[in-house]
Write an enzyme that holds these catalytic residues in place. Structure first.
Site, PDB file in Angstrom:
ATOM      1  N   HIS A  41     -30.664 142.318  -9.014  1.00 31.73           N
ATOM      2  CA  HIS A  41     -29.479 141.706  -8.422  1.00 31.73           C
ATOM      3  C   HIS A  41     -28.718 140.945  -9.502  1.00 31.73           C
ATOM      4  CE1 HIS A  41     -32.435 138.479  -8.327  1.00 31.73           C
ATOM      5  NE2 HIS A  41     -31.511 137.591  -7.965  1.00 31.73           N
TER       6      HIS A  41
ATOM      7  N   HIS B 257     -27.802 137.532  -9.755  1.00 33.16           N
ATOM      8  CA  HIS B 257     -27.939 136.118 -10.075  1.00 33.16           C
ATOM      9  C   HIS B 257     -28.205 136.000 -11.578  1.00 33.16           C
ATOM     10  CE1 HIS B 257     -28.950 134.753  -5.703  1.00 33.16           C
ATOM     11  NE2 HIS B 257     -27.651 134.749  -5.944  1.00 33.16           N
TER      12      HIS B 257
ATOM     13  N   ASP C 189     -30.061 134.395 -13.722  1.00 26.49           N
ATOM     14  CA  ASP C 189     -31.360 134.450 -14.393  1.00 26.49           C
ATOM     15  C   ASP C 189     -31.939 135.860 -14.428  1.00 26.49           C
ATOM     16  OD1 ASP C 189     -31.471 133.948 -11.579  1.00 26.49           O
ATOM     17  OD2 ASP C 189     -33.595 133.488 -11.700  1.00 26.49           O
ATOM     18  N   HIS C 190     -31.263 136.801 -13.783  1.00 24.86           N
ATOM     19  CA  HIS C 190     -31.722 138.193 -13.779  1.00 24.86           C
ATOM     20  C   HIS C 190     -30.766 139.144 -14.512  1.00 24.86           C
ATOM     21  CE1 HIS C 190     -34.948 137.462 -10.748  1.00 24.86           C
ATOM     22  NE2 HIS C 190     -34.149 136.435 -10.474  1.00 24.86           N
TER      23      HIS C 190
ATOM     24  N   HIS D 279     -32.748 138.634   0.408  1.00 21.86           N
ATOM     25  CA  HIS D 279     -32.399 137.431  -0.363  1.00 21.86           C
ATOM     26  C   HIS D 279     -31.005 136.987   0.084  1.00 21.86           C
ATOM     27  CE1 HIS D 279     -32.950 134.619  -3.581  1.00 21.86           C
ATOM     28  NE2 HIS D 279     -32.035 135.134  -4.381  1.00 21.86           N
TER      29      HIS D 279
ATOM     30  N   HIS E  88     -41.625 134.264 -12.376  1.00 21.75           N
ATOM     31  CA  HIS E  88     -40.406 133.694 -11.793  1.00 21.75           C
ATOM     32  C   HIS E  88     -40.707 132.330 -11.177  1.00 21.75           C
ATOM     33  CE1 HIS E  88     -36.838 133.413  -9.088  1.00 21.75           C
ATOM     34  NE2 HIS E  88     -36.246 134.134 -10.039  1.00 21.75           N
TER      35      HIS E  88
END
Length: 303
Positions: free
Chosen positions: A61, A63, A65-66, A139, A264
Site C-alpha cells: 500500500h 503509506h 513507511d511502505h 486497513h 513492523h
C-alpha cells in the site's frame, strides 16, 4: 539461495534502532523487494545487496513507511545501469502515488520499470519461481498481501533408480516423459520418486485479522507478518487496522506455518524484542524470529 534480507523493521517512523520497512526476498535467481520505506537504499548497502538483485518491486500500500524508498531504489538502479526490467506491483488505486514516487526528482532515467497495478485477488505473475499471488487485506486504505507459491514437484530416490537400472541421461528422459523403457519393462516415474511439495512464502502488512491474512499464511514455510502492537494494546491494533504479536502468532499456528517472522514494530515499545517473542511463543510452537534490521532469515529447508 532462498532467504529474506531484512532491511528495516519500524512502523510509521524510523527509530534510533530500526529503519523504515524493507524486505528483500532472494529466491533462486529472483529478487523481490517488498515495501521499501525511507532509507532502504542505504540499508541495502549495509546489507551488501545490490540494486541489480531486484527484479520485482512489491508494494502492499501507499503509506509512507511502505513506499518512500521507491525513488531511491529506482534511481539507484538507473545509476548502476541495471539491464533487466523491474516489474512493479502495487494497488491500482495508488497509480497517482506511484507516478510521483517514480519521478520524484531529476535523474538520468535508464531503468525499465514495468508497472502492473493490482485490481483484485488473484495471481499477478508466473515464472520460474512459481506463482505470485495477492489477497485483499483490511486497513485504512487499499492493501494487498503477497504469497509466493512454488509448484509441487517430485524427488528421485537414488536407491530406486539403481534398483531399476536407471542412470545418467535416462533420469532426465524419465522426468520429461513420465515413463521410460528399461529392458523388457516400462518404469513409471512414480515407481522411483516421491512427491515434493513446493515451498511457500507469505508477506502480510498493515491489516486487521481478516480472511486474506489466513489465505496468505496457509501452509507457508516462511511467513513475514506485521506485529505492530503487543497484546496489551489490542484495542489500538483493531482501531488502526493492525495486528498484535499474539494475533500474528495465532495465525501462524492455525495455518501450519513453519517459520514466523514478526516485524513492523511500533516505536512506543523500546527494546521489546523479548516481549514480542514471549507473546508469540505462548500460542505458536514453531520457529519464531523477531526481526532486526540487516538480519538474514533463510527459508526453511524442505521437509
Amino acid at each position: 539461495m532462498r532467504e529474506l534480507v531484512v532491511l528495516g523493521t519500524a512502523s510509521q517512523v524510523p527509530t534510533r534502532y530500526r529503519n523504515h520497512n524493507g524486505y528483500l526476498l532472494r529466491w533462486d535467481d529472483d529478487g523481490l523487494l517488498f515495501d521499501p520505506g525511507e532509507g532502504t537504499q542505504r540499508q541495502m548497502v549495509l546489507a551488501g545487496v545490490a540494486a541489480s538483485s531486484v527484479n520485482r518491486l512489491c508494494l502492499t500500500h501507499f503509506h509512507g513507511d511502505h513506499c518512500l524508498g521507491v525513488p531511491g531504489i529506482i534511481q539507484r538502479a538507473s545509476l548502476d545501469r541495471v539491464g533487466h526490467p523491474i516489474t512493479a506491483h502495487y494497488p491500482a488505486s495508488g497509480r497517482e502515488y506511484f507516478a510521483r514516487l517514480r519521478h520524484a526528482s531529476i535523474f538520468y532515467d535508464t531503468v525499465d520499470v514495468v508497472e502492473e497495478p493490482i485490481e483484485a485477488d488473484g495471481t499477478v505473475a508466473v515464472g520460474p519461481f512459481g506463482a505470485l499471488e495477492v489477497r485483499v487485506l483490511e486497513h485504512s486504505t487499499d492493501v494487498f498481501g503477497y504469497r509466493l507459491v512454488e509448484p509441487d514437484g517430485r524427488r528421485f530416490i537414488p536407491e530406486l533408480l539403481s534398483r531399476f537400472g536407471i542412470s545418467g541421461p535416462d533420469v532426465g528422459e524419465l522426468d520429461r516423459a513420465g515413463a521410460i523403457r528399461v529392458g523388457d519393462r516400462t518404469v513409471d516415474v512414480d515407481q522411483v520418486s516421491e512427491a515434493r511439495r513446493g515451498q511457500r512464502f507469505a508477506f502480510v502488512m498493515d491489516t486487521r485479522l481478516c480472511d486474506g491474512v489466513y489465505e496468505l499464511a496457509d501452509g507457508a514455510d516462511l511467513l513475514v507478518i506485521e506485529a505492530t502492537f503487543l497484546a496489551q494494546d489490542e484495542d489500538l491494533a483493531q482501531q488502526y487496522g493492525h495486528l498484535t504479536a499474539r494475533q500474528a502468532a495465532r495465525v501462524a499456528a492455525e495455518c501450519g506455518v513453519r517459520r514466523l517472522v514478526l516485524t513492523h514494530f511500533s516505536q512506543r515499545y523500546q527494546q521489546a524484542s523479548a516481549r514480542y517473542a514471549d507473546e508469540a511463543a505462548a500460542v505458536f510452537s514453531g520457529d519464531i524470529v523477531v526481526a532486526e534490521d540487516l538480519m538474514r532469515v533463510p527459508v526453511p529447508v524442505r521437509r
